[in-house]
Design a protein around this motif. Structure first.
Motif, PDB file in Angstrom:
ATOM      1  N   VAL A 100       0.851  -1.183   0.000  1.00 60.75           N
ATOM      2  CA  VAL A 100       0.000   0.000   0.000  1.00 60.75           C
ATOM      3  C   VAL A 100       0.890   1.238   0.000  1.00 60.75           C
ATOM      4  O   VAL A 100       1.931   1.257   0.672  1.00 60.75           O
ATOM      5  CB  VAL A 100      -0.950  -0.001   1.221  1.00 60.75           C
ATOM      6  CG1 VAL A 100      -0.177  -0.053   2.521  1.00 60.75           C
ATOM      7  CG2 VAL A 100      -1.886   1.199   1.198  1.00 60.75           C
ATOM      8  N   ILE A 101       0.497   2.249  -0.789  1.00 64.38           N
ATOM      9  CA  ILE A 101       1.254   3.488  -0.907  1.00 64.38           C
ATOM     10  C   ILE A 101       0.457   4.607  -0.240  1.00 64.38           C
ATOM     11  O   ILE A 101      -0.767   4.700  -0.408  1.00 64.38           O
ATOM     12  CB  ILE A 101       1.508   3.852  -2.378  1.00 64.38           C
ATOM     13  CG1 ILE A 101       2.146   2.701  -3.131  1.00 64.38           C
ATOM     14  CG2 ILE A 101       2.399   5.087  -2.479  1.00 64.38           C
ATOM     15  CD1 ILE A 101       2.274   2.958  -4.626  1.00 64.38           C
ATOM     16  N   TYR A 102       1.152   5.460   0.491  1.00 61.93           N
ATOM     17  CA  TYR A 102       0.549   6.642   1.105  1.00 61.93           C
ATOM     18  C   TYR A 102       1.125   7.868   0.393  1.00 61.93           C
ATOM     19  O   TYR A 102       2.317   8.162   0.541  1.00 61.93           O
ATOM     20  CB  TYR A 102       0.856   6.692   2.593  1.00 61.93           C
ATOM     21  CG  TYR A 102       0.301   5.528   3.373  1.00 61.93           C
ATOM     22  CD1 TYR A 102      -0.920   5.607   4.018  1.00 61.93           C
ATOM     23  CD2 TYR A 102       1.019   4.320   3.453  1.00 61.93           C
ATOM     24  CE1 TYR A 102      -1.434   4.539   4.730  1.00 61.93           C
ATOM     25  CE2 TYR A 102       0.515   3.254   4.162  1.00 61.93           C
ATOM     26  CZ  TYR A 102      -0.712   3.367   4.791  1.00 61.93           C
ATOM     27  OH  TYR A 102      -1.213   2.294   5.490  1.00 61.93           O
ATOM     28  N   ILE A 103       0.274   8.560  -0.387  1.00 57.16           N
ATOM     29  CA  ILE A 103       0.741   9.699  -1.165  1.00 57.16           C
ATOM     30  C   ILE A 103      -0.208  10.877  -0.991  1.00 57.16           C
ATOM     31  O   ILE A 103      -1.337  10.723  -0.492  1.00 57.16           O
ATOM     32  CB  ILE A 103       0.868   9.363  -2.669  1.00 57.16           C
ATOM     33  CG1 ILE A 103      -0.516   9.078  -3.253  1.00 57.16           C
ATOM     34  CG2 ILE A 103       1.801   8.189  -2.887  1.00 57.16           C
ATOM     35  CD1 ILE A 103      -0.498   8.888  -4.763  1.00 57.16           C
ATOM     36  N   SER A 104       0.231  12.033  -1.406  1.00 57.42           N
ATOM     37  CA  SER A 104      -0.600  13.241  -1.424  1.00 57.42           C
ATOM     38  C   SER A 104      -0.130  14.132  -2.561  1.00 57.42           C
ATOM     39  O   SER A 104       1.043  14.094  -2.952  1.00 57.42           O
ATOM     40  CB  SER A 104      -0.517  13.981  -0.088  1.00 57.42           C
ATOM     41  OG  SER A 104       0.813  14.394   0.172  1.00 57.42           O
ATOM     42  N   VAL A 105      -1.055  14.938  -3.091  1.00 55.96           N
ATOM     43  CA  VAL A 105      -0.748  15.863  -4.177  1.00 55.96           C
ATOM     44  C   VAL A 105      -0.196  17.145  -3.571  1.00 55.96           C
ATOM     45  O   VAL A 105      -0.823  17.763  -2.708  1.00 55.96           O
ATOM     46  CB  VAL A 105      -2.004  16.157  -5.017  1.00 55.96           C
ATOM     47  CG1 VAL A 105      -1.696  17.203  -6.081  1.00 55.96           C
ATOM     48  CG2 VAL A 105      -2.522  14.874  -5.652  1.00 55.96           C
ATOM     49  N   VAL A 106       0.982  17.554  -4.022  1.00 59.54           N
ATOM     50  CA  VAL A 106       1.591  18.795  -3.536  1.00 59.54           C
ATOM     51  C   VAL A 106       1.620  19.871  -4.621  1.00 59.54           C
ATOM     52  O   VAL A 106       1.749  21.058  -4.312  1.00 59.54           O
ATOM     53  CB  VAL A 106       3.032  18.521  -3.030  1.00 59.54           C
ATOM     54  CG1 VAL A 106       2.996  17.623  -1.807  1.00 59.54           C
ATOM     55  CG2 VAL A 106       3.892  17.893  -4.122  1.00 59.54           C
ATOM     56  N   ASP A 107       1.531  19.476  -5.887  1.00 65.08           N
ATOM     57  CA  ASP A 107       1.499  20.435  -6.996  1.00 65.08           C
ATOM     58  C   ASP A 107       0.373  20.013  -7.939  1.00 65.08           C
ATOM     59  O   ASP A 107       0.558  19.142  -8.800  1.00 65.08           O
ATOM     60  CB  ASP A 107       2.846  20.454  -7.728  1.00 65.08           C
ATOM     61  CG  ASP A 107       2.939  21.601  -8.713  1.00 65.08           C
ATOM     62  OD1 ASP A 107       1.874  22.094  -9.166  1.00 65.08           O
ATOM     63  OD2 ASP A 107       4.066  22.013  -9.045  1.00 65.08           O
ATOM     64  N   VAL A 168       5.344  11.006  -1.934  1.00 71.91           N
ATOM     65  CA  VAL A 168       5.131   9.669  -1.374  1.00 71.91           C
ATOM     66  C   VAL A 168       5.595   9.685   0.081  1.00 71.91           C
ATOM     67  O   VAL A 168       6.778   9.902   0.354  1.00 71.91           O
ATOM     68  CB  VAL A 168       5.894   8.605  -2.186  1.00 71.91           C
ATOM     69  CG1 VAL A 168       5.664   7.231  -1.576  1.00 71.91           C
ATOM     70  CG2 VAL A 168       5.458   8.638  -3.638  1.00 71.91           C
ATOM     71  N   HIS A 169       4.675   9.471   0.993  1.00 75.06           N
ATOM     72  CA  HIS A 169       5.019   9.512   2.420  1.00 75.06           C
ATOM     73  C   HIS A 169       5.657   8.192   2.874  1.00 75.06           C
ATOM     74  O   HIS A 169       6.659   8.202   3.581  1.00 75.06           O
ATOM     75  CB  HIS A 169       3.770   9.810   3.244  1.00 75.06           C
ATOM     76  CG  HIS A 169       3.156  11.142   2.915  1.00 75.06           C
ATOM     77  ND1 HIS A 169       3.621  12.326   3.430  1.00 75.06           N
ATOM     78  CD2 HIS A 169       2.133  11.479   2.087  1.00 75.06           C
ATOM     79  CE1 HIS A 169       2.903  13.335   2.973  1.00 75.06           C
ATOM     80  NE2 HIS A 169       1.994  12.846   2.152  1.00 75.06           N
ATOM     81  N   ARG A 170       5.089   7.090   2.462  1.00 72.16           N
ATOM     82  CA  ARG A 170       5.658   5.795   2.828  1.00 72.16           C
ATOM     83  C   ARG A 170       5.024   4.704   1.967  1.00 72.16           C
ATOM     84  O   ARG A 170       3.962   4.907   1.361  1.00 72.16           O
ATOM     85  CB  ARG A 170       5.455   5.483   4.314  1.00 72.16           C
ATOM     86  CG  ARG A 170       4.014   5.514   4.774  1.00 72.16           C
ATOM     87  CD  ARG A 170       3.936   5.481   6.288  1.00 72.16           C
ATOM     88  NE  ARG A 170       2.570   5.576   6.774  1.00 72.16           N
ATOM     89  CZ  ARG A 170       1.902   6.707   6.913  1.00 72.16           C
ATOM     90  NH1 ARG A 170       2.479   7.849   6.598  1.00 72.16           N
ATOM     91  NH2 ARG A 170       0.666   6.717   7.377  1.00 72.16           N
ATOM     92  N   TYR A 171       5.691   3.574   1.974  1.00 73.13           N
ATOM     93  CA  TYR A 171       5.216   2.397   1.250  1.00 73.13           C
ATOM     94  C   TYR A 171       5.358   1.200   2.175  1.00 73.13           C
ATOM     95  O   TYR A 171       6.433   0.961   2.726  1.00 73.13           O
ATOM     96  CB  TYR A 171       6.017   2.183  -0.032  1.00 73.13           C
ATOM     97  CG  TYR A 171       5.710   0.878  -0.739  1.00 73.13           C
ATOM     98  CD1 TYR A 171       4.511   0.700  -1.413  1.00 73.13           C
ATOM     99  CD2 TYR A 171       6.624  -0.173  -0.723  1.00 73.13           C
ATOM    100  CE1 TYR A 171       4.233  -0.488  -2.066  1.00 73.13           C
ATOM    101  CE2 TYR A 171       6.353  -1.363  -1.375  1.00 73.13           C
ATOM    102  CZ  TYR A 171       5.154  -1.518  -2.043  1.00 73.13           C
ATOM    103  OH  TYR A 171       4.875  -2.702  -2.677  1.00 73.13           O
ATOM    104  N   GLU A 172       4.297   0.482   2.358  1.00 71.87           N
ATOM    105  CA  GLU A 172       4.299  -0.663   3.271  1.00 71.87           C
ATOM    106  C   GLU A 172       3.956  -1.931   2.495  1.00 71.87           C
ATOM    107  O   GLU A 172       2.999  -1.950   1.708  1.00 71.87           O
ATOM    108  CB  GLU A 172       3.283  -0.473   4.399  1.00 71.87           C
ATOM    109  CG  GLU A 172       3.537   0.731   5.297  1.00 71.87           C
ATOM    110  CD  GLU A 172       4.793   0.586   6.126  1.00 71.87           C
ATOM    111  OE1 GLU A 172       5.258  -0.564   6.300  1.00 71.87           O
ATOM    112  OE2 GLU A 172       5.312   1.614   6.596  1.00 71.87           O
ATOM    113  N   ILE A 173       4.761  -2.977   2.729  1.00 72.31           N
ATOM    114  CA  ILE A 173       4.473  -4.288   2.145  1.00 72.31           C
ATOM    115  C   ILE A 173       3.493  -5.011   3.060  1.00 72.31           C
ATOM    116  O   ILE A 173       3.755  -5.198   4.248  1.00 72.31           O
ATOM    117  CB  ILE A 173       5.763  -5.103   1.975  1.00 72.31           C
ATOM    118  CG1 ILE A 173       6.687  -4.421   0.969  1.00 72.31           C
ATOM    119  CG2 ILE A 173       5.448  -6.525   1.521  1.00 72.31           C
ATOM    120  CD1 ILE A 173       8.022  -5.111   0.798  1.00 72.31           C
TER     121      ILE A 173
END
Length: 313
Positions: A100-107, A168-173
């Motif tokens: 799972v990927i934790y992301i956010s839009v900054v631009d 991308v804040h973090r990626y967890e397997i």
């Protein structure tokens, strides 16, 4: 004439209908041009197909038929599931990995025009990076190096995020699933390791138990020997104290006898006491004992002189 009038009326109705439709469309577009942007959201506005501006949270009015909202972005952090994929480890074992990927839009502008779909692109890049990292690890290390895999994926996505306008804040397997045969072999290995640790712990316990018993026996023997030594020391000190006390008492007695003898008439008193003691000893002798007596009891005084109790002339 009647038919011509009917046609004219029909044309008027059609024109009115067209104008009504145009007016309705204008009203709809007018309302659509009024935008209320929620907090943590960004609207991308295009004017005649070209980027115009980015609308932040609040009230905004656009020009109907000219301006339109082309993209809507949620600026809050979001989670994106990475579907399971097959990866091969360096020892040629096929495993299935998802995350799972934790992301956010900054631009918002780059997220709109820098990539077609940043979510899909992030998923694809995360999968390819995961496959490449797992390909450099043995199967056993893939379970231990989750942090390494996650850090590598985040590093690659961050580099791409500079162009895509995302962070991308973090990626967890979530899961690393080996084949069933490998899983059974790993379970057997784990059970063998658990049994080995149990046997080792038991042997260590037996060893420590024997050590404790020997240490206890050693301590007991030391305590007994120290107790015996202290007992003998106490007895010796008691005997020494007894001898000193007797010697001290004897010395004091001799000193007193000497003082008595030194006084006038003291020798007679001592002679009398010795005679009484001598007679008492005679009374206490058992039959058959040999006793040496002077031939003449009258000469007892002479005998007393012979043992040094008479004053030397």
């Amino acid at each position: 004439m009647i038919s011509i009038a009917g046609v004219v009326i029909s044309l008027d109705l059609i024109v009115m209908a067209i104008w009504g439709i145009i007016f309705a469309i204008f009203i709809i577009k007018l309302f659509q041009s009024i935008r209320l942007v929620p907090t943590k959201s960004a609207y991308i506005v295009e004017r005649l197909g070209k980027y115009k501006s980015t609308l932040d949270a609040g009230f905004h009015a656009l020009i109907p038929f000219i301006d339109k909202v082309a993209y809507i972005h949620d600026l809050k952090e979001e989670t994106i599931d990475v579907p399971p994929q097959e990866c091969f480890s360096s020892d040629e074992v096929n495993v299935e990995v998802d995350g799972v990927i934790y992301i956010s839009v900054v631009d918002p502008v780059k997220a709109s025009y820098g990539v077609t779909d940043y979510r899909y692109a992030a998923i694809q890049l995360a999968q390819t990076t995961t496959r490449s990292v797992i390909g450099t690890l043995d199967l056993d290390r893939t379970f231990e190096e989750r942090d390494l895999i996650s850090a590598k994926v985040v590093e690659v996505l961050d580099q791409a995020g500079l162009t895509w306008g995302i962070r991308v804040h973090r990626y967890e397997i979530k899961n690393i699933t080996p084949p069933e045969t490998v899983k059974n072999a790993m379970e057997m290995q784990v059970n063998a390791e658990r049994e080995r640790r149990a046997l080792l712990a038991k042997s260590e316990g037996d060893k420590q138990s024997k050590i404790n018993r020997s240490e206890g026996y050693k301590t007991e023997m030391i305590n007994l020997s120290q107790g015996e030594m202290q007992r003998r020391i106490n007895e010796a000190e008691g005997k020494a104290e007894e001898i000193l006390t007797i010697a001290k008492a004897t010395a004091e007695s001799i000193e007193r006898i000497a003082e008595v003898i030194a006084k006038p008439g003291g020798e007679n008193v001592v002679r009398l006491q010795l005679g009484e003691q001598y007679l008492k000893q005679l009374d206490g002798l058992a039959e058959g004992s040999k006793v040496v007596l002077p031939g003449n009891m009258v000469d007892f005084d002479h005998w007393m002189d012979s043992i040094g109790l008479q004053e030397k002339k």
